[in-house]
Design a protein around this motif. Structure first.
Motif, mmCIF file in Angstrom:
data_model
loop_
_atom_site.group_PDB
_atom_site.id
_atom_site.type_symbol
_atom_site.label_atom_id
_atom_site.label_comp_id
_atom_site.label_asym_id
_atom_site.label_seq_id
_atom_site.Cartn_x
_atom_site.Cartn_y
_atom_site.Cartn_z
ATOM 1 N N UNK A 149 0.823 -1.219 0.000
ATOM 2 C CA UNK A 149 0.000 0.000 0.000
ATOM 3 C C UNK A 149 0.852 1.262 0.000
ATOM 4 N N UNK A 150 2.071 1.181 0.522
ATOM 5 C CA UNK A 150 2.928 2.367 0.607
ATOM 6 C C UNK A 150 3.618 2.686 -0.713
ATOM 7 N N UNK A 151 3.583 1.761 -1.677
ATOM 8 C CA UNK A 151 4.203 1.998 -2.990
ATOM 9 C C UNK A 151 3.228 2.802 -3.844
ATOM 10 N N UNK A 152 3.615 3.970 -4.340
ATOM 11 C CA UNK A 152 2.689 4.854 -5.080
ATOM 12 C C UNK A 152 2.084 4.173 -6.302
ATOM 13 N N UNK A 153 0.786 4.347 -6.465
ATOM 14 C CA UNK A 153 0.104 3.784 -7.626
ATOM 15 C C UNK A 153 0.558 4.430 -8.928
ATOM 16 N N UNK A 154 1.034 5.686 -8.845
ATOM 17 C CA UNK A 154 1.476 6.390 -10.052
ATOM 18 C C UNK A 154 2.626 5.658 -10.744
ATOM 19 N N UNK A 155 3.474 5.006 -9.947
ATOM 20 C CA UNK A 155 4.583 4.256 -10.538
ATOM 21 C C UNK A 155 4.073 3.067 -11.337
ATOM 22 N N UNK A 156 3.000 2.462 -10.849
ATOM 23 C CA UNK A 156 2.430 1.311 -11.550
ATOM 24 C C UNK A 156 1.719 1.745 -12.834
ATOM 25 N N UNK A 157 1.049 2.878 -12.764
ATOM 26 C CA UNK A 157 0.309 3.353 -13.933
ATOM 27 C C UNK A 157 1.242 3.634 -15.097
ATOM 28 N N UNK A 158 2.435 4.129 -14.784
ATOM 29 C CA UNK A 158 3.388 4.413 -15.866
ATOM 30 C C UNK A 158 3.818 3.133 -16.569
#
Length: 266
Positions: A149-158
């Protein structure tokens, strides 16, 4: 500076006290194991005919290693799904899994025994491994999910924009970022599985499948008649405890790294 030391002293005093509480029984057992015959007590245990020490240790290593590996893979996949993928009923399913943390093994011994027997896994290592996976998975899932949960979702979206699949994101992106916590889960599950007593007691019947927890009980029940026997029992305790101590010592940095990483990211 003096105020700083005054604030640290009580903390270290408490830590030293707890360290002594944990270390003292081990020191006593180590000293007692050398009484009367010295290393002869260890030689006796290693050559004991009814219980093969190396076979017992192998059984425990096999059970703990398979359980730890399975729990780590399953919970890493599930934690990614619950943390980064949206699907119907995810909160309900996750809540139901966490509710299993409130169920002690002793409360389900009868249905567990019947299920293992019906599956034909009674008196087998996998009859122990499967319940260990089931009972260790909820806690490890909670740890990994909170970390993911602490890993930003924005990194995954890229990465999704670049066409990466969910499995590829999990394997090439989430796992490398979560190495400290995954190592933490692996080590903790190994130690918990190694130390478990109730499930092997419920499932294992033959001496050739005994893990260390059952072997210790067998040796104590069959040999307790003289001071020499007592010294040998202490030798058994030390020999059966030694592998788990080694695992903990060599993996301590991963446990600390996982705890610190979780605290910093949380």
């Amino acid at each position: 500076m003096k105020r700083k030391y005054k604030s640290i002293v009580p903390t270290y005093a408490v830590l030293i006290l707890f360290a002594l509480i944990w270390i003292l029984p081990l020191v006593v057992a180590f000293v007692k194991s050398f009484t009367i015959n010295g290393f002869g007590n260890y030689a006796y245990v290693l050559s004991y005919e009814k219980i093969n020490y190396f076979k017992v240790v192998f059984n425990s290593v096999f059970i703990a290693a398979i359980s730890a590996a399975a729990v780590t893979v399953i919970t890493a996949l599930a934690a990614f799904a619950f943390s980064k993928m949206k699907f119907a009923g995810s909160k309900i399913i996750y809540g139901a899994i966490l509710a299993c943390l409130a169920v002690p093994v002793a409360a389900v011994t009868t249905p567990l025994f019947v299920t293992i027997k019906n599956l034909g896994l009674l008196d087998s290592k996998f009859g122990v491994i499967i319940p260990l996976i089931a009972f260790n998975a909820p806690m490890m899932l909670l740890m990994l999910k909170n970390y993911f949960d602490t890993i930003p979702n924005e990194l995954l979206e890229s990465t999704r924009i670049d066409g990466a699949s969910s499995f590829r994101i999990w394997y090439e992106f989430m796992l490398p970022l979560s190495v400290p916590m995954i190592a933490n889960v692996l080590v903790l599950t190994f130690i918990y599985s190694w130390n478990d007593y109730l499930i092997p007691l419920l499932v294992i019947r033959s001496e050739e499948n005994y893990p260390v927890t059952l072997a210790a009980q067998y040796f104590m029940s069959s040999t307790y008649q003289s001071p020499v026997d007592v010294a040998r029992i202490y030798a058994v305790m030390m020999l059966l405890t030694f592998p788990s101590i080694l695992v903990y010592l060599f993996s301590q940095k991963y446990l600390v790294a996982g705890a610190v990483a979780g605290a910093v990211k949380g």
